[in-house]
Motif scaffolding. Structure first.
Motif, PDB file in Angstrom:
ATOM      1  N   ALA A  26       0.829  -1.204   0.000  1.00 22.90           N
ATOM      2  CA  ALA A  26       0.000   0.000   0.000  1.00 22.90           C
ATOM      3  C   ALA A  26       0.866   1.258   0.000  1.00 22.90           C
ATOM      4  CB  ALA A  26      -0.928  -0.004   1.211  1.00 22.90           C
ATOM      5  N   LEU A  27       1.942   1.246   0.790  1.00 18.65           N
ATOM      6  CA  LEU A  27       2.827   2.409   0.863  1.00 18.65           C
ATOM      7  C   LEU A  27       3.542   2.658  -0.456  1.00 18.65           C
ATOM      8  CD1 LEU A  27       4.380   2.040   4.431  1.00 18.65           C
ATOM      9  CD2 LEU A  27       2.865   3.862   3.627  1.00 18.65           C
ATOM     10  N   LYS A  28       3.922   1.579  -1.146  1.00 24.56           N
ATOM     11  CA  LYS A  28       4.583   1.755  -2.439  1.00 24.56           C
ATOM     12  C   LYS A  28       3.639   2.375  -3.460  1.00 24.56           C
ATOM     13  CE  LYS A  28       8.191  -1.725  -2.030  1.00 24.56           C
ATOM     14  NZ  LYS A  28       9.263  -0.715  -2.145  1.00 24.56           N
ATOM     15  N   LEU A  29       2.378   1.931  -3.475  1.00 27.56           N
ATOM     16  CA  LEU A  29       1.390   2.540  -4.357  1.00 27.56           C
ATOM     17  C   LEU A  29       1.167   4.002  -3.987  1.00 27.56           C
ATOM     18  CD1 LEU A  29      -1.338  -0.262  -4.593  1.00 27.56           C
ATOM     19  CD2 LEU A  29       0.209   0.479  -6.410  1.00 27.56           C
ATOM     20  N   PHE A  30       1.051   4.234  -2.690  1.00 29.52           N
ATOM     21  CA  PHE A  30       0.791   5.583  -2.197  1.00 29.52           C
ATOM     22  C   PHE A  30       1.933   6.524  -2.567  1.00 29.52           C
ATOM     23  CE2 PHE A  30       1.201   8.912   0.946  1.00 29.52           C
ATOM     24  CZ  PHE A  30      -0.095   9.406   1.051  1.00 29.52           C
ATOM     25  N   MET A  31       3.172   6.110  -2.334  1.00 31.42           N
ATOM     26  CA  MET A  31       4.316   6.979  -2.595  1.00 31.42           C
ATOM     27  C   MET A  31       4.486   7.236  -4.085  1.00 31.42           C
ATOM     28  SD  MET A  31       5.130   7.739   0.397  1.00 31.42           S
ATOM     29  CE  MET A  31       6.543   8.782  -0.030  1.00 31.42           C
ATOM     30  N   TYR A  85       1.812   0.428 -11.028  1.00 31.79           N
ATOM     31  CA  TYR A  85       2.043  -0.319  -9.801  1.00 31.79           C
ATOM     32  C   TYR A  85       3.534  -0.588  -9.642  1.00 31.79           C
ATOM     33  CZ  TYR A  85      -2.920  -1.283  -9.283  1.00 31.79           C
ATOM     34  OH  TYR A  85      -4.259  -1.164  -9.107  1.00 31.79           O
ATOM     35  N   PRO A  86       4.168  -0.065  -8.595  1.00 32.97           N
ATOM     36  CA  PRO A  86       5.587  -0.362  -8.385  1.00 32.97           C
ATOM     37  C   PRO A  86       5.778  -1.799  -7.980  1.00 32.97           C
ATOM     38  CG  PRO A  86       4.698   0.855  -6.532  1.00 32.97           C
ATOM     39  CD  PRO A  86       3.618   0.805  -7.582  1.00 32.97           C
ATOM     40  N   THR A  87       6.957  -2.308  -8.214  1.00 33.07           N
ATOM     41  CA  THR A  87       7.259  -3.690  -7.860  1.00 33.07           C
ATOM     42  C   THR A  87       7.390  -3.818  -6.353  1.00 33.07           C
ATOM     43  OG1 THR A  87       8.449  -3.987  -9.924  1.00 33.07           O
ATOM     44  CG2 THR A  87       8.880  -5.578  -8.177  1.00 33.07           C
ATOM     45  N   THR A  88       6.669  -4.777  -5.787  1.00 36.74           N
ATOM     46  CA  THR A  88       6.721  -5.006  -4.351  1.00 36.74           C
ATOM     47  C   THR A  88       7.660  -6.157  -4.060  1.00 36.74           C
ATOM     48  OG1 THR A  88       4.431  -4.312  -4.157  1.00 36.74           O
ATOM     49  CG2 THR A  88       5.349  -5.527  -2.296  1.00 36.74           C
ATOM     50  N   PRO A  89       8.614  -5.995  -3.152  1.00 36.16           N
ATOM     51  CA  PRO A  89       9.539  -7.084  -2.840  1.00 36.16           C
ATOM     52  C   PRO A  89       8.815  -8.276  -2.255  1.00 36.16           C
ATOM     53  CG  PRO A  89       9.703  -5.309  -1.219  1.00 36.16           C
ATOM     54  CD  PRO A  89       8.843  -4.816  -2.353  1.00 36.16           C
ATOM     55  N   SER A  90       9.423  -9.424  -2.375  1.00 33.87           N
ATOM     56  CA  SER A  90       8.774 -10.649  -1.916  1.00 33.87           C
ATOM     57  C   SER A  90       8.651 -10.708  -0.413  1.00 33.87           C
ATOM     58  CB  SER A  90       9.557 -11.872  -2.412  1.00 33.87           C
ATOM     59  OG  SER A  90      10.900 -11.811  -1.953  1.00 33.87           O
ATOM     60  N   GLY A  91       9.509 -10.017   0.301  1.00 29.81           N
ATOM     61  CA  GLY A  91       9.458 -10.051   1.761  1.00 29.81           C
ATOM     62  C   GLY A  91       9.237  -8.673   2.331  1.00 29.81           C
ATOM     63  N   PRO A  92       8.541  -8.555   3.462  1.00 32.01           N
ATOM     64  CA  PRO A  92       8.282  -7.254   4.065  1.00 32.01           C
ATOM     65  C   PRO A  92       9.543  -6.658   4.666  1.00 32.01           C
ATOM     66  CG  PRO A  92       7.523  -9.004   5.510  1.00 32.01           C
ATOM     67  CD  PRO A  92       7.947  -9.659   4.230  1.00 32.01           C
ATOM     68  N   SER A  93       9.563  -5.305   4.714  1.00 32.75           N
ATOM     69  CA  SER A  93      10.725  -4.638   5.260  1.00 32.75           C
ATOM     70  C   SER A  93      10.620  -4.421   6.755  1.00 32.75           C
ATOM     71  CB  SER A  93      10.902  -3.279   4.563  1.00 32.75           C
ATOM     72  OG  SER A  93       9.728  -2.498   4.725  1.00 32.75           O
TER      73      SER A  93
END
Length: 310
Positions: free
Chosen positions: A92-97, A207-215
């Motif tokens: 959600a944050l990646k989309l938002f940013m 849509y930005p690429t989301t990494p496979s694991g959370p940060s």
């Protein structure tokens, strides 16, 4: 493979955006699809579980969720609440940013609206895990307002103003805004892409690429609503804040914990929470929200000097 579900009845029209976002993520991010449909089911059960049409759709959703959970039982972003919450928040944050960057660069288009819109719904889904924190609540409110505002400007042939509006007539930060715009809080369920915006005007590119694991792993959780249990109840251990040193169990040196100016011994969780406050302050500054930034920085300073969390 696309998921085929019964038609959405008029009584459950409000869950249609959730199902649409789920279908858009079936290939690119199945975890998001799973939680969108789970949230749609939970919301639908609260609205109508008596009519034949609603029961047909909700039963199909329940069957799909049970099969998907079994098929992906090794995926922690589905079986573990902590990992799932972090995964959804990160996406959600990646989309938002991305949308916020395009907005501030004055590149207004329907893909920006879509990204703000999707981010707002994903922030809503985080309520599945309990009460959302201050930062997420702020992002959600801003994303809802921006999606509505830019959409209306484009629809009316107007040029939107970039960035936050403060207390200007646009309404963000204005206490009377929700009164003059009664659909504001429910906008992600009323401003549907299929009903209000041309479906073919959107591409998958924004849509930005989301990494496979959370940060990061949020820690404020409560059990999900009754019905389908979305997780196994297994929680990940507390994460170690970046930048803080931890003694090695094999090290011969003696670890001396840091001490605040008040004489209180600071623990790793103190630094972890202080980092969160600083992160929230940084996010607030991106929206020129000085009051929120100062408040969070003061909380971080209080925590590091007294060991007390306000």
């Amino acid at each position: 493979m696309s998921v085929v579900l019964p038609p959405v009845p008029s009584a459950l029209k409000s869950i249609q955006p959730l199902l649409k976002i789920a279908s858009e993520h079936d290939k690119r991010n199945p975890v998001i699809s799973y939680w969108c449909r789970l949230h749609a089911l939970q919301t639908g059960l609260k609205i109508d579980k008596k009519s034949k049409e609603s029961v047909t759709l909700l039963t199909a959703l329940m069957d799909w969720l049970e099969k998907e959970k079994k098929a992906k039982r090794d995926n922690e972003a589905i079986s573990n609440d902590v990992v799932a919450q972090a995964h959804i928040e990160d996406h959600a944050l990646k989309l938002f940013m991305w949308a916020d960057g395009e907005d501030r660069a004055e590149r207004f288009n329907k893909n920006v609206v879509k990204s703000f819109f999707t981010a707002a719904i994903l922030f809503d889904i985080l309520t599945t895990f309990g009460e959302i924190n201050e930062e997420v609540a702020h992002h959600r409110k801003y994303a809802k307002w921006k999606a509505t505002y830019i959409h209306n400007c484009l629809k009316n042939g107007e040029i939107p103003l970039p960035g936050p509006a403060g207390n200007e007539d646009l309404g963000y930060g204005n206490e009377d805004f929700t009164q003059s715009n009664p659909n504001f809080e429910s906008q992600p369920t009323t401003l549907t892409m299929s009903n209000h915006l041309p479906q073919n005007s959107y591409s998958d590119q924004p849509y930005p690429t989301t990494p496979s694991g959370p940060s990061s792993l949020p820690t404020s959780l409560v059990p999900p609503p009754a019905g389908i249990s979305p997780s196994s109840g297994v929680h990940a251990p507390p994460s170690t804040p970046s930048g803080s040193s931890q003694p090695s169990p094999t090290s011969s040196s003696t670890y001396i914990p840091p001490v605040a100016s008040s004489g209180v011994v600071l623990k790793p969780e103190h630094f972890h929470k202080a980092q969160k406050y600083c992160k929230w302050a940084g996010s607030a500054l991106q929206y020129e929200d000085v009051a929120t930034a100062i408040s969070n920085l003061q909380k971080a300073l209080t925590l590091l000097t007294t060991g007390q969390d306000e």
